[in-house]
Scaffold this motif. Structure first.
Motif, mmCIF file in Angstrom:
data_model
loop_
_atom_site.group_PDB
_atom_site.id
_atom_site.type_symbol
_atom_site.label_atom_id
_atom_site.label_comp_id
_atom_site.label_asym_id
_atom_site.label_seq_id
_atom_site.Cartn_x
_atom_site.Cartn_y
_atom_site.Cartn_z
ATOM 1 N N GLY A 1 34.535 45.442 32.697
ATOM 2 C CA GLY A 1 35.013 44.292 32.308
ATOM 3 C C GLY A 1 35.526 43.018 33.946
ATOM 4 O O GLY A 1 36.116 44.485 34.148
ATOM 5 N N ILE A 2 34.987 42.315 33.677
ATOM 6 C CA ILE A 2 35.750 41.572 34.929
ATOM 7 C C ILE A 2 37.120 40.474 34.376
ATOM 8 O O ILE A 2 36.896 39.552 33.291
ATOM 9 N N VAL A 3 37.840 40.562 35.332
ATOM 10 C CA VAL A 3 39.010 39.534 35.242
ATOM 11 C C VAL A 3 39.447 39.218 36.687
ATOM 12 O O VAL A 3 39.382 39.445 37.549
ATOM 13 N N LEU A 4 38.890 37.423 36.103
ATOM 14 C CA LEU A 4 39.043 36.480 37.753
ATOM 15 C C LEU A 4 40.051 36.018 37.542
ATOM 16 O O LEU A 4 40.906 35.464 36.812
ATOM 17 N N VAL A 5 41.415 36.008 38.378
ATOM 18 C CA VAL A 5 42.724 35.717 38.871
ATOM 19 C C VAL A 5 42.926 35.023 39.690
ATOM 20 O O VAL A 5 42.883 35.257 40.849
ATOM 21 N N SER A 6 43.617 33.315 39.563
ATOM 22 C CA SER A 6 43.209 32.509 40.757
ATOM 23 C C SER A 6 44.569 31.903 40.119
ATOM 24 O O SER A 6 45.231 32.345 39.057
ATOM 25 N N HIS A 7 44.998 30.983 41.039
ATOM 26 C CA HIS A 7 46.100 30.563 41.184
ATOM 27 C C HIS A 7 46.088 28.826 39.940
ATOM 28 O O HIS A 7 47.336 29.048 39.614
ATOM 29 N N SER A 8 44.771 28.922 39.445
ATOM 30 C CA SER A 8 44.167 28.052 38.873
ATOM 31 C C SER A 8 42.986 28.365 37.425
ATOM 32 O O SER A 8 42.174 28.772 37.997
ATOM 33 N N ALA A 9 43.885 27.755 36.779
ATOM 34 C CA ALA A 9 43.216 28.357 35.901
ATOM 35 C C ALA A 9 41.988 27.345 35.406
ATOM 36 O O ALA A 9 40.765 27.779 35.271
ATOM 37 N N PRO A 10 41.743 26.031 35.943
ATOM 38 C CA PRO A 10 39.836 25.571 36.315
ATOM 39 C C PRO A 10 39.198 26.539 36.905
ATOM 40 O O PRO A 10 38.416 26.036 36.359
ATOM 41 N N VAL A 11 39.387 26.538 37.813
ATOM 42 C CA VAL A 11 39.467 27.151 38.697
ATOM 43 C C VAL A 11 38.672 28.835 38.781
ATOM 44 O O VAL A 11 36.871 29.533 38.410
ATOM 45 N N ALA A 12 39.645 29.394 38.197
ATOM 46 C CA ALA A 12 38.713 30.210 37.378
ATOM 47 C C ALA A 12 37.835 30.174 36.398
ATOM 48 O O ALA A 12 37.618 31.353 36.319
ATOM 49 N N GLU A 13 38.375 29.375 35.093
ATOM 50 C CA GLU A 13 37.678 28.882 34.478
ATOM 51 C C GLU A 13 35.952 29.047 34.446
ATOM 52 O O GLU A 13 35.029 29.540 34.357
ATOM 53 N N ALA A 14 36.277 27.946 36.177
ATOM 54 C CA ALA A 14 34.884 27.821 36.133
ATOM 55 C C ALA A 14 33.753 29.205 36.823
ATOM 56 O O ALA A 14 33.057 29.073 36.589
ATOM 57 N N VAL A 15 34.676 29.672 38.524
ATOM 58 C CA VAL A 15 34.324 30.806 38.613
ATOM 59 C C VAL A 15 33.234 31.443 36.861
ATOM 60 O O VAL A 15 32.172 32.287 37.433
ATOM 61 N N ALA A 16 33.954 32.006 36.034
ATOM 62 C CA ALA A 16 33.648 32.570 35.024
ATOM 63 C C ALA A 16 32.465 31.594 34.217
ATOM 64 O O ALA A 16 31.877 33.107 33.512
ATOM 65 N N GLU A 17 32.708 31.133 34.575
ATOM 66 C CA GLU A 17 31.549 30.342 33.965
ATOM 67 C C GLU A 17 30.480 30.313 34.409
ATOM 68 O O GLU A 17 28.900 30.823 33.949
ATOM 69 N N LEU A 18 30.004 30.290 35.465
ATOM 70 C CA LEU A 18 29.176 29.725 36.775
ATOM 71 C C LEU A 18 28.085 31.786 36.766
ATOM 72 O O LEU A 18 27.474 32.020 36.458
ATOM 73 N N ALA A 19 29.674 33.110 36.658
ATOM 74 C CA ALA A 19 28.874 34.279 36.960
ATOM 75 C C ALA A 19 28.448 34.449 35.384
ATOM 76 O O ALA A 19 27.487 35.334 35.939
ATOM 77 N N ARG A 20 28.631 34.514 34.426
ATOM 78 C CA ARG A 20 28.252 34.150 33.404
ATOM 79 C C ARG A 20 26.670 33.675 33.272
ATOM 80 O O ARG A 20 25.569 34.140 32.876
ATOM 81 N N GLY A 21 27.099 32.124 33.876
ATOM 82 C CA GLY A 21 25.474 31.681 33.966
ATOM 83 C C GLY A 21 24.248 32.409 34.786
ATOM 84 O O GLY A 21 23.134 31.992 34.447
ATOM 85 N N LEU A 22 24.846 32.939 35.197
ATOM 86 C CA LEU A 22 23.949 33.486 36.897
ATOM 87 C C LEU A 22 23.097 35.408 36.508
ATOM 88 O O LEU A 22 22.415 35.634 36.971
ATOM 89 N N ALA A 23 24.565 35.679 35.621
ATOM 90 C CA ALA A 23 23.803 37.104 35.277
ATOM 91 C C ALA A 23 23.095 37.176 33.638
ATOM 92 O O ALA A 23 22.926 38.085 33.816
#
Length: 140
Positions: A10-32
């Motif tokens: 499992g992967i957890v993306l920890v950011s100071h910003s909820a929108p940043v963490a969500e966007a990076v998760a979405e991009l990672a899902r899309g590219l994987a």
């Protein structure tokens, strides 16, 4: 555990910003994505504070780690400063699921590399290595 992602890191993306963490998760899902029936590693965003502000919430990190834990380990990628310290404190206090590891990698590129490796069924050590190798990605 669900069928397609059972046993994947499992992967957890920890950011100071909820929108940043969500966007990076979405991009990672899309590219994987390897295809409609390909397994997808579980990924969760843990960004911001409980009141929606900028910062890091240990509770959000814990919840995200528990959400993605399938028994193969959890790779945590943090953006900077207090997010790194929060993950380190949770690890030191043994609060995260067994096999959790803070991964030293660039946040965006490392997340994509980790997601690709984890979705391919790689063990935690290989997911960590793939993410860390993202430091060497050259753009010029």
């Amino acid at each position: 555990m669900t069928g397609a992602d059972s046993g994947l890191v499992g992967i957890v993306l920890v950011s100071h910003s909820a929108p940043v963490a969500e966007a990076v998760a979405e991009l990672a899902r899309g590219l994987a994505v390897g295809g409609p029936d390909a397994p997808m590693a579980p990924v969760a965003a843990a960004g911001g504070t409980a009141d929606g502000g900028l910062g890091t919430s240990a509770e959000r990190v814990l919840a995200a780690a528990r959400e993605v834990d399938r028994g193969a380990g959890v790779a945590l990628l943090a953006d900077l400063g207090s997010s790194v310290l929060t993950v380190k404190a949770l690890l030191a206090d043994d609060e995260l699921p067994a096999g959790s590891r803070l991964v030293d990698a660039p946040f965006l590129e490392g997340a994509v590399a980790a997601m690709v490796a984890a979705s391919a069924g790689a063990p935690l050590s290989a997911v960590e290595s793939a993410a860390a190798e993202a430091y060497a990605y050259r753009k010029a």
